[in-house]
Scaffold this motif. Structure first.
Motif, PDB file in Angstrom:
ATOM      1  N   ARG A  38      -3.841  -4.924 -10.855  1.00  0.00           N
ATOM      2  CA  ARG A  38      -4.494  -3.850 -10.097  1.00  0.00           C
ATOM      3  C   ARG A  38      -4.549  -2.596 -10.978  1.00  0.00           C
ATOM      4  NH1 ARG A  38      -5.104  -3.703  -4.864  1.00  0.00           N
ATOM      5  NH2 ARG A  38      -4.276  -1.584  -4.654  1.00  0.00           N
ATOM      6  N   ILE A  39      -5.780  -2.118 -11.226  1.00  0.00           N
ATOM      7  CA  ILE A  39      -5.994  -0.995 -12.141  1.00  0.00           C
ATOM      8  C   ILE A  39      -6.745   0.109 -11.404  1.00  0.00           C
ATOM      9  CG2 ILE A  39      -7.089  -0.266 -14.305  1.00  0.00           C
ATOM     10  CD1 ILE A  39      -6.856  -3.229 -15.230  1.00  0.00           C
ATOM     11  N   LEU A  40      -6.314   1.353 -11.616  1.00  0.00           N
ATOM     12  CA  LEU A  40      -6.939   2.507 -10.976  1.00  0.00           C
ATOM     13  C   LEU A  40      -7.477   3.463 -12.043  1.00  0.00           C
ATOM     14  CD1 LEU A  40      -7.506   4.244  -8.425  1.00  0.00           C
ATOM     15  CD2 LEU A  40      -5.213   5.232  -8.739  1.00  0.00           C
ATOM     16  N   ILE A  62     -10.053  -3.716  -9.672  1.00  0.00           N
ATOM     17  CA  ILE A  62     -10.186  -2.367 -10.225  1.00  0.00           C
ATOM     18  C   ILE A  62     -10.779  -1.421  -9.193  1.00  0.00           C
ATOM     19  CG2 ILE A  62     -11.305  -0.955 -11.999  1.00  0.00           C
ATOM     20  CD1 ILE A  62     -10.967  -3.224 -13.916  1.00  0.00           C
ATOM     21  N   SER A  63     -10.123  -0.273  -9.029  1.00  0.00           N
ATOM     22  CA  SER A  63     -10.588   0.776  -8.139  1.00  0.00           C
ATOM     23  C   SER A  63     -10.858   2.035  -8.954  1.00  0.00           C
ATOM     24  CB  SER A  63      -9.537   1.084  -7.062  1.00  0.00           C
ATOM     25  OG  SER A  63      -9.299  -0.046  -6.252  1.00  0.00           O
ATOM     26  N   ALA A  99      -3.865   3.596  -0.976  1.00  0.00           N
ATOM     27  CA  ALA A  99      -4.090   2.188  -1.305  1.00  0.00           C
ATOM     28  C   ALA A  99      -3.063   1.329  -0.572  1.00  0.00           C
ATOM     29  CB  ALA A  99      -3.969   1.980  -2.814  1.00  0.00           C
ATOM     30  N   PHE A 103      -0.646   0.291  -7.850  1.00  0.00           N
ATOM     31  CA  PHE A 103      -1.392  -0.187  -9.016  1.00  0.00           C
ATOM     32  C   PHE A 103      -0.443  -0.477 -10.176  1.00  0.00           C
ATOM     33  CE2 PHE A 103      -4.387   2.128  -6.425  1.00  0.00           C
ATOM     34  CZ  PHE A 103      -5.509   1.307  -6.461  1.00  0.00           C
ATOM     35  N   ASP A 104      -0.852  -1.426 -11.019  1.00  0.00           N
ATOM     36  CA  ASP A 104      -0.046  -1.799 -12.189  1.00  0.00           C
ATOM     37  C   ASP A 104      -0.349  -0.918 -13.395  1.00  0.00           C
ATOM     38  OD1 ASP A 104       0.988  -4.107 -10.763  1.00  0.00           O
ATOM     39  OD2 ASP A 104      -0.972  -5.025 -11.098  1.00  0.00           O
ATOM     40  N   ILE A 106      -2.806   2.706 -14.529  1.00  0.00           N
ATOM     41  CA  ILE A 106      -3.680   3.818 -14.155  1.00  0.00           C
ATOM     42  C   ILE A 106      -4.271   4.394 -15.431  1.00  0.00           C
ATOM     43  CG2 ILE A 106      -3.802   6.081 -13.044  1.00  0.00           C
ATOM     44  CD1 ILE A 106      -1.305   5.265 -11.407  1.00  0.00           C
ATOM     45  N   SER A 146       1.932   4.187  -7.510  1.00  0.00           N
ATOM     46  CA  SER A 146       2.495   3.289  -8.516  1.00  0.00           C
ATOM     47  C   SER A 146       3.740   2.579  -8.008  1.00  0.00           C
ATOM     48  CB  SER A 146       2.853   4.085  -9.773  1.00  0.00           C
ATOM     49  OG  SER A 146       3.928   4.982  -9.504  1.00  0.00           O
ATOM     50  N   THR A 150       4.622   0.521 -13.332  1.00  0.00           N
ATOM     51  CA  THR A 150       3.256   0.976 -13.578  1.00  0.00           C
ATOM     52  C   THR A 150       3.188   1.777 -14.872  1.00  0.00           C
ATOM     53  OG1 THR A 150       2.819   1.087 -11.208  1.00  0.00           O
ATOM     54  CG2 THR A 150       1.347   2.340 -12.637  1.00  0.00           C
TER      55      THR A 150
END
Length: 232
Positions: A38-40, A62-63, A99, A103-104, A106, A146, A150
């Motif tokens: 999961r990437i932001l 991805i967000s 969220a 996320f993993d 950022i 996070s 993260t």
């Protein structure tokens, strides 16, 4: 120039205040996204960093967040026309973004002008100045979104980078990689690529020069960015 064509996607940039830049390309190619599911992307602008991250990690969720409506329109179009229309886009301030899961990784190419002279373009001012997103606000958002492992990837001018590092450390984000970027060998570094984690460790410091003596891209820059540029 209204658009920028990469190997696997095209970036339309007719409505955004901030066009595709070397800073964004550097960060997108350099960022640590290893094993990130999961990437932001905070402050996505045209969607460049989110698209670069998706090219590198096509299986990742991805967000992207963007506060400016014009930039959001460009990003939405760029995502839809790319091989990865499943990139999620949130229009608004990161301070109000939530969220379901942390996320993993950022990534952010954040605004960095602080109390400096502004121009007449409000959207460009928002993208470049810290009024709407201070370093403290950005770090607080990263902490909130996070988990303990993260990583946070950022690019900033070198002076502002030192300010950001100090703010980050106060919130228990620690610098683990630092790449000093100069345009030519003769010039002083002008940009800092920064990788933070929430675990203390010795920081690895490297350097990168963008242009060779003849004005062409250096071999190191070509190697870093070759997956994206059509021609180098």
């Amino acid at each position: 120039m209204s658009g920028f064509v990469f190997k696997q996607f095209t970036v339309t940039q007719t409505r955004t205040a901030m066009k595709v830049s070397t800073d964004g390309i550097l960060l997108g190619a350099w960022a640590n996204l290893k094993r990130a599911e999961r990437i932001l992307d905070i402050g996505t602008g045209t969607g460049l960093l989110a698209l670069m991250a998706k090219q590198r990690s096509p299986e990742a969720n991805i967000s992207a967040i963007e506060i400016d409506s014009g930039a959001c329109s460009d990003a939405r179009e760029n995502f839809a026309n790319s091989p990865w229309p499943d990139i999620s886009l949130f229009q608004g301030a990161v301070q109000s973004f939530s969220a379901v899961k942390p996320f993993d990784a950022i990534i952010s190419n954040p605004p960095y002008f602080n109390a400096s002279l502004k121009g007449d373009n409000d959207a460009r001012n928002t993208a470049r100045h810290t009024d709407g997103l201070s370093f403290s606000d950005l770090i607080a958002a990263c902490t909130r979104l996070s988990h303990g492992k993260t990583v946070l990837n950022v690019i900033l001018p070198c002076v502002e980078a030192q300010q950001f590092i100090a703010v980050a450390e106060q919130a228990d984000w620690y610098l683990t990689r630092h790449c000093l970027v100069r345009t030519t060998e003769e010039k002083q570094p002008s940009r800092s690529l920064l990788l933070f984690s929430q675990s203390k460790c010795e920081c690895e410091t490297t350097s990168l020069t963008i242009h060779a003596a003849d004005g062409s891209y250096s071999q190191d820059y070509k190697e870093l960015c070759k997956a994206y540029y059509l021609k180098m």
